[in-house]
Design a protein around this motif. Structure first.
Motif, PDB file in Angstrom:
ATOM      1  N   PRO A 229       0.817  -1.227   0.000  1.00  0.00           N
ATOM      2  CA  PRO A 229       0.000   0.000   0.000  1.00  0.00           C
ATOM      3  C   PRO A 229       0.843   1.267   0.000  1.00  0.00           C
ATOM      4  O   PRO A 229       0.478   2.258  -0.650  1.00  0.00           O
ATOM      5  CB  PRO A 229      -0.811  -0.128   1.296  1.00  0.00           C
ATOM      6  N   ARG A 230       1.971   1.260   0.695  1.00  0.00           N
ATOM      7  CA  ARG A 230       2.841   2.439   0.719  1.00  0.00           C
ATOM      8  C   ARG A 230       3.475   2.670  -0.652  1.00  0.00           C
ATOM      9  O   ARG A 230       3.596   3.809  -1.114  1.00  0.00           O
ATOM     10  CB  ARG A 230       3.926   2.256   1.776  1.00  0.00           C
ATOM     11  N   LEU A 233       0.875   4.059  -2.919  1.00  0.00           N
ATOM     12  CA  LEU A 233       0.651   5.477  -2.587  1.00  0.00           C
ATOM     13  C   LEU A 233       1.721   6.338  -3.240  1.00  0.00           C
ATOM     14  O   LEU A 233       1.421   7.408  -3.802  1.00  0.00           O
ATOM     15  CB  LEU A 233       0.673   5.674  -1.074  1.00  0.00           C
ATOM     16  N   CYS A 367      -5.009  -8.023   0.493  1.00  0.00           N
ATOM     17  CA  CYS A 367      -4.428  -6.688   0.520  1.00  0.00           C
ATOM     18  C   CYS A 367      -4.405  -6.070  -0.879  1.00  0.00           C
ATOM     19  O   CYS A 367      -4.777  -4.911  -1.077  1.00  0.00           O
ATOM     20  CB  CYS A 367      -3.021  -6.750   1.105  1.00  0.00           C
ATOM     21  N   MET A 371      -6.527  -2.651  -1.830  1.00  0.00           N
ATOM     22  CA  MET A 371      -5.731  -1.419  -1.715  1.00  0.00           C
ATOM     23  C   MET A 371      -5.967  -0.454  -2.883  1.00  0.00           C
ATOM     24  O   MET A 371      -5.967   0.770  -2.689  1.00  0.00           O
ATOM     25  CB  MET A 371      -4.243  -1.745  -1.589  1.00  0.00           C
ATOM     26  N   ILE A 375      -7.071   3.229  -1.717  1.00  0.00           N
ATOM     27  CA  ILE A 375      -6.058   4.280  -1.797  1.00  0.00           C
ATOM     28  C   ILE A 375      -6.404   5.289  -2.894  1.00  0.00           C
ATOM     29  O   ILE A 375      -6.191   6.499  -2.731  1.00  0.00           O
ATOM     30  CB  ILE A 375      -4.663   3.666  -2.030  1.00  0.00           C
ATOM     31  N   VAL A 383      -4.524   3.914   2.844  1.00  0.00           N
ATOM     32  CA  VAL A 383      -3.441   3.022   3.250  1.00  0.00           C
ATOM     33  C   VAL A 383      -3.756   2.433   4.619  1.00  0.00           C
ATOM     34  O   VAL A 383      -3.617   1.222   4.849  1.00  0.00           O
ATOM     35  CB  VAL A 383      -2.093   3.776   3.285  1.00  0.00           C
ATOM     36  N   THR A 386      -6.572  -0.161   4.417  1.00  0.00           N
ATOM     37  CA  THR A 386      -6.073  -1.413   3.840  1.00  0.00           C
ATOM     38  C   THR A 386      -5.299  -2.223   4.865  1.00  0.00           C
ATOM     39  O   THR A 386      -5.515  -3.440   5.026  1.00  0.00           O
ATOM     40  CB  THR A 386      -5.162  -1.116   2.628  1.00  0.00           C
ATOM     41  N   TYR A 390      -6.347  -5.897   6.387  1.00  0.00           N
ATOM     42  CA  TYR A 390      -5.390  -6.963   6.074  1.00  0.00           C
ATOM     43  C   TYR A 390      -4.913  -7.661   7.351  1.00  0.00           C
ATOM     44  O   TYR A 390      -4.886  -8.894   7.439  1.00  0.00           O
ATOM     45  CB  TYR A 390      -4.227  -6.348   5.299  1.00  0.00           C
TER      46      TYR A 390
END
Length: 412
Positions: A229-230, A233, A367, A371, A375, A383, A386, A390
């Motif tokens: 997710p990061r 992003l 996930c 996501m 996001i 984020v 998610t 998860y």
């Protein structure tokens, strides 16, 4: 004459003191960049390096420390563990480079990631040495190492950044200093307890790869889940946005890691109770640690709600304090993740390596599925959403498996 073993409480105190210091010092790296750099892109590059290398750090460690400290019958010799760790460190370095080059990052970002990966390999190697010491109930040595390496990392990183204005130079300075300390202190100390000179044999490496592969893939997936997710992003909204999110999230990691300081020193005790079939004492210790984790989580949520915005503004300034709404959900995720780490370790003691792999495959698939819409619609808050969903899935699956194993494995 070797010093006698320390008690669980003594090990806990030494481990906590050293680990807290090291954790604070690692957080200070982000603080140094945010406070002393006008461009949040620098913080974003560092955050990207930390996020990506966490995946391959798990590959380097092969997640065998809980297995090692619970290997009271010494199924593998210490020289074999050392050889295997060097093999996995080299493999993780190569795979990290391939992975980073696949995603179209800038050359500056790739260099930052790879330099930080070399630093993380130092952590992976010393983690093995501390595992040997933990098995001998001598976590004071690791505590001292963590304390000094933490201080060294901050001072050397700051010196490098001030010398050149470059994050990459700071990482180089930090890596040289900490690796030097490992050679001068950690390795001589570990030799007092185990033979750490690696003995490479093709048959043993192959055997350990096969046995630990499910655990390792599961470990990589457990790092990949929070990392994806990061990374999405950053791809969607840029490194500056990731820099903001990671800066807000960093203080909350204290909760997650602090929890491990409590249950890591007692893993050997859990393994001993399990081998002796002492179900009642095993359950009593399990409930004690679980209660402590819940208490820490509750206190952290209250503290985050009351002091979150003030604390972020005080630490980073108004431009980060303006995003305090992200902080409480981050704390929720870190608390849930700490609990999942604990159950993960218990399941390793039960040798449920394949089951952990299946659980993490399910978690990562979920996930990935959630996501993108979350996001894309909610940005940084997506984020958090998610990661919370998860981790809840992982927790439920692990808790069910732990309950089944306690009933079946003790009563068989």
């Amino acid at each position: 004459m070797k010093k006698k073993q320390l008690s669980i409480i003594e090990n806990l105190i030494w481990n906590s003191a050293g680990s807290f210091t090291y954790l604070i010092c690692q957080w200070l790296l982000t603080w140094i960049i945010v406070v002393h750099s006008k461009d949040l892109g620098n913080a974003g590059n560092l955050a990207l390096a930390i996020s990506i290398t966490n995946i391959f750090f798990n590959l380097a460690c092969f997640n065998i420390r809980p297995y090692l400290v619970s290997d009271l019958k010494q199924c593998y010799r210490s020289e074999q563990y050392s050889a295997f760790r060097l093999f996995t460190c080299l493999a993780s370095l190569i795979l990290c480079l391939i992975y980073t080059c696949m995603f179209g990052y800038t050359m500056d970002q790739i260099i930052c990631v790879m330099l930080y990966m070399v630093f993380k390999l130092g952590e992976a190697w010393v983690d093995l040495l501390h595992g040997f010491e933990q098995r001998k109930m001598r976590m004071d040595i690791g505590g001292i190492s963590l304390f000094i390496r933490g201080i060294l990392s901050v001072l050397s990183f700051m010196a490098g950044v001030r010398f050149s204005g470059s994050v990459n130079t700071g990482i180089i300075f930090m890596t040289v200093c900490t690796w030097s300390f490992i050679f001068l202190y950690d390795m001589p100390q570990a030799r007092k307890f185990e033979k750490i000179a690696p003995v490479f044999t093709k048959e043993t490496i192959k055997k350990m790869l096969i046995e630990f592969l499910p655990l390792t893939i599961g470990g990589v997936l457990s790092s990949l889940g929070p990392s994806l997710p990061r990374q999405f992003l950053e791809a969607e909204q840029g490194s500056k946005v990731l820099g903001i999110y990671s800066t807000v999230a960093t203080p909350a990691v204290f909760v997650q890691v602090a929890a491990t300081y409590v249950f890591n020193p007692v893993l050997t005790e859990f393994a001993s109770l399990y081998q002796r079939g002492e179900k009642r004492r095993f359950l009593k210790l399990l409930f004690k640690i679980s209660f402590f984790l819940l208490a820490v989580s509750g206190a952290s949520l209250v503290g985050g709600a009351v002091l979150g915005q003030w604390g972020l503004t005080f630490l980073y300034g108004k431009r980060i304090g303006a995003h305090a709404d992200l902080f409480l959900p981050v704390i929720i995720f870190t608390c849930l993740n700490a609990m999942s780490w604990f159950l993960w370790s218990i399941l390793i003691i039960f040798r449920e390596l394949k089951a952990l792999l299946v659980i993490n495959v399910i978690g990562v698939i979920m996930c990935i599925l959630i996501m993108f819409p979350l996001i894309s619609k909610y940005g940084m808050q997506g984020v958090n959403d998610t990661l919370i969903l998860y981790t809840c899935v992982l927790l439920v699956l692990m808790a069910v498996l732990v309950g089944r194993d306690i009933k079946c494995k003790f009563d068989r």
